[in-house]
Write a protein that holds these residues in place. Structure first.
Motif, PDB file in Angstrom:
ATOM      1  N   GLY A 151      22.207  66.626  38.987  1.00 35.40           N
ATOM      2  CA  GLY A 151      23.477  65.171  40.070  1.00 35.40           C
ATOM      3  C   GLY A 151      24.328  65.066  39.902  1.00 35.40           C
ATOM      4  N   ALA A 152      24.619  64.820  38.380  1.00 31.45           N
ATOM      5  CA  ALA A 152      25.962  63.424  38.845  1.00 31.45           C
ATOM      6  C   ALA A 152      26.993  64.704  38.321  1.00 31.45           C
ATOM      7  N   MET A 153      27.255  66.176  37.708  1.00 24.89           N
ATOM      8  CA  MET A 153      28.021  66.655  37.568  1.00 24.89           C
ATOM      9  C   MET A 153      28.190  67.610  39.208  1.00 24.89           C
ATOM     10  N   THR A 154      26.410  67.955  39.741  1.00 23.69           N
ATOM     11  CA  THR A 154      27.478  68.113  40.920  1.00 23.69           C
ATOM     12  C   THR A 154      27.620  67.642  41.831  1.00 23.69           C
ATOM     13  N   GLY A 155      27.673  65.980  41.777  1.00 25.76           N
ATOM     14  CA  GLY A 155      28.412  64.801  43.128  1.00 25.76           C
ATOM     15  C   GLY A 155      29.703  64.947  42.374  1.00 25.76           C
ATOM     16  N   SER A 156      30.463  65.130  40.657  1.00 28.09           N
ATOM     17  CA  SER A 156      31.862  65.287  40.661  1.00 28.09           C
ATOM     18  C   SER A 156      32.432  66.539  41.523  1.00 28.09           C
ATOM     19  N   THR A 157      31.731  67.329  41.045  1.00 32.94           N
ATOM     20  CA  THR A 157      32.388  69.212  41.686  1.00 32.94           C
ATOM     21  C   THR A 157      33.200  68.711  43.056  1.00 32.94           C
ATOM     22  N   LEU A 158      31.744  68.336  43.527  1.00 33.87           N
ATOM     23  CA  LEU A 158      31.827  68.858  45.210  1.00 33.87           C
ATOM     24  C   LEU A 158      33.457  67.519  45.404  1.00 33.87           C
ATOM     25  N   PHE A 159      33.375  66.340  45.092  1.00 36.05           N
ATOM     26  CA  PHE A 159      34.565  65.603  44.868  1.00 36.05           C
ATOM     27  C   PHE A 159      35.595  66.047  44.578  1.00 36.05           C
ATOM     28  N   PHE A 160      35.986  66.558  43.249  1.00 39.69           N
ATOM     29  CA  PHE A 160      37.259  67.150  43.038  1.00 39.69           C
ATOM     30  C   PHE A 160      37.576  68.247  43.435  1.00 39.69           C
ATOM     31  N   PHE A 161      36.420  69.408  43.900  1.00 36.48           N
ATOM     32  CA  PHE A 161      36.882  70.462  45.093  1.00 36.48           C
ATOM     33  C   PHE A 161      37.311  69.844  46.874  1.00 36.48           C
ATOM     34  N   ALA A 162      36.546  69.071  46.898  1.00 33.07           N
ATOM     35  CA  ALA A 162      36.580  68.383  48.643  1.00 33.07           C
ATOM     36  C   ALA A 162      38.141  67.529  48.423  1.00 33.07           C
ATOM     37  N   PHE A 163      38.524  67.022  47.351  1.00 33.81           N
ATOM     38  CA  PHE A 163      39.557  66.456  47.318  1.00 33.81           C
ATOM     39  C   PHE A 163      40.561  67.340  46.901  1.00 33.81           C
ATOM     40  N   GLY A 164      40.937  68.209  45.796  1.00 28.27           N
ATOM     41  CA  GLY A 164      41.875  68.947  45.986  1.00 28.27           C
ATOM     42  C   GLY A 164      42.295  70.190  47.154  1.00 28.27           C
ATOM     43  N   TYR A 165      41.123  70.682  47.551  1.00 24.86           N
ATOM     44  CA  TYR A 165      42.087  70.917  48.421  1.00 24.86           C
ATOM     45  C   TYR A 165      41.468  70.239  49.863  1.00 24.86           C
ATOM     46  N   GLY A 166      41.126  68.901  49.890  1.00 25.74           N
ATOM     47  CA  GLY A 166      41.596  68.647  51.671  1.00 25.74           C
ATOM     48  C   GLY A 166      42.746  67.837  51.355  1.00 25.74           C
ATOM     49  N   ALA A 167      43.509  68.023  50.210  1.00 22.55           N
ATOM     50  CA  ALA A 167      44.700  67.141  50.349  1.00 22.55           C
ATOM     51  C   ALA A 167      45.953  67.955  51.024  1.00 22.55           C
ATOM     52  N   ARG A 168      45.108  68.778  51.718  1.00 24.35           N
ATOM     53  CA  ARG A 168      45.976  70.139  52.480  1.00 24.35           C
ATOM     54  C   ARG A 168      46.567  69.081  53.564  1.00 24.35           C
ATOM     55  N   LEU A 169      45.726  68.462  53.989  1.00 28.60           N
ATOM     56  CA  LEU A 169      45.738  68.098  55.717  1.00 28.60           C
ATOM     57  C   LEU A 169      46.203  67.224  55.615  1.00 28.60           C
ATOM     58  N   LEU A 170      47.294  66.387  54.673  1.00 29.13           N
ATOM     59  CA  LEU A 170      47.601  65.382  55.055  1.00 29.13           C
ATOM     60  C   LEU A 170      49.167  65.745  54.212  1.00 29.13           C
ATOM     61  N   ARG A 171      50.053  67.212  53.887  1.00 30.74           N
ATOM     62  CA  ARG A 171      50.809  67.930  54.184  1.00 30.74           C
ATOM     63  C   ARG A 171      52.121  67.741  55.374  1.00 30.74           C
ATOM     64  N   PRO A 172      51.906  66.813  56.528  1.00 31.60           N
ATOM     65  CA  PRO A 172      52.511  66.769  57.039  1.00 31.60           C
ATOM     66  C   PRO A 172      53.334  65.672  56.856  1.00 31.60           C
ATOM     67  N   ILE A 173      52.032  64.621  56.189  1.00 32.78           N
ATOM     68  CA  ILE A 173      53.013  63.331  56.252  1.00 32.78           C
ATOM     69  C   ILE A 173      53.970  63.507  54.622  1.00 32.78           C
ATOM     70  N   PHE A 174      53.725  64.383  53.860  1.00 36.27           N
ATOM     71  CA  PHE A 174      54.624  64.643  52.526  1.00 36.27           C
ATOM     72  C   PHE A 174      55.857  65.365  52.815  1.00 36.27           C
ATOM     73  N   ALA A 175      55.719  65.760  54.501  1.00 33.36           N
ATOM     74  CA  ALA A 175      57.098  66.565  54.661  1.00 33.36           C
ATOM     75  C   ALA A 175      58.259  65.594  54.494  1.00 33.36           C
ATOM     76  N   ARG A 176      58.479  64.126  54.740  1.00 34.06           N
ATOM     77  CA  ARG A 176      59.276  62.891  54.365  1.00 34.06           C
ATOM     78  C   ARG A 176      59.716  62.605  53.163  1.00 34.06           C
ATOM     79  N   PRO A 177      60.437  62.588  52.638  1.00 32.97           N
ATOM     80  CA  PRO A 177      61.199  62.479  51.046  1.00 32.97           C
ATOM     81  C   PRO A 177      60.469  60.576  51.099  1.00 32.97           C
ATOM     82  N   LEU A 178      60.093  59.465  52.006  1.00 34.10           N
ATOM     83  CA  LEU A 178      59.653  58.536  51.845  1.00 34.10           C
ATOM     84  C   LEU A 178      58.292  58.674  50.930  1.00 34.10           C
TER      85      LEU A 178
END
Length: 202
Positions: A151-178
């Motif tokens: 169960g613990a392995m499943t939880g960490s795996t789900l988080f890592f993949f959701a976090f890694g691939y979900g980060a792309r949703l923030l790309r418009p914000i990080f189009a700015r150098p600031l």
């Protein structure tokens, strides 16, 4: 296999991994850049799985056999995290990059994985949370430790993949150098805080 114990392990795995630390900060950056995301997610998930398995099956033995492990990992991990913090601080103070992946020079897969594994395995907090804490909790379920571990392995795996691939949703914000400079500043503060915590007992 016990479903209730598996779900307990799942919730514990998720609750421990959600906090932003050195590993998650690195994963967030790779996800935003879209570079080697699958490899980094796999490296994080597999590392966590190994650590969870060690904690659930061999915590007492490892502590008895390697009494020097804790101080060695504290010093080595703090040194690495401080170096990474300095690099991030330089980017925060003087960086001018925005999220222009095509113009940036990408780090090689080998270098990216080396950094990811170093951040993961040289951070004693990982051992305290994953090995010690989860190992201690799993001991409360004699005969069903592997259900908890799964169960613990499943939880960490789900988080890592959701976090890694979900980060792309923030790309418009990080189009700015600031935005990048703020992120690098937060990463530098996070790395420094963790390093200082590791060294406070010396």
């Amino acid at each position: 296999m016990s479903l209730s114990i598996y779900l307990t392990g799942l919730m514990m795995g998720l609750s421990l991994i959600v906090a932003i630390g050195a590993q998650n900060a690195f994963l967030l950056r790779q996800g935003l850049l879209g570079r080697h995301v699958l490899a980094v997610c796999l490296a994080c998930a597999l590392s966590d799985a190994v650590l969870i398995l060690v904690g659930v099956t061999a915590l007492t033995s490892v502590t008895a056999l390697l009494p020097w492990l804790d101080p060695a990992m504290r010093i080595g991990g703090a040194a690495f995290l401080l170096l990474y913090a300095v690099r991030s601080l330089r980017s925060a103070l003087w960086g001018k990059d925005a999220l222009e992946v095509r113009q940036a020079v990408p780090a090689s897969l080998k270098a990216t994985l080396a950094t990811c594994l170093a951040i993961t395995w040289l951070n004693p907090h990982v051992y305290l949370d994953t090995v010690v804490l989860l190992g201690t909790i799993a001991a409360r379920f004699p005969g069903f430790e592997l259900s908890f571990a799964a169960g613990a392995m499943t939880g960490s795996t789900l988080f890592f993949f959701a976090f890694g691939y979900g980060a792309r949703l923030l790309r418009p914000i990080f189009a700015r150098p600031l935005a990048w400079r703020v992120l690098d500043g937060l990463i530098a503060l996070t790395m420094t805080a963790i390093a200082l915590q590791l060294l406070r007992h010396f």
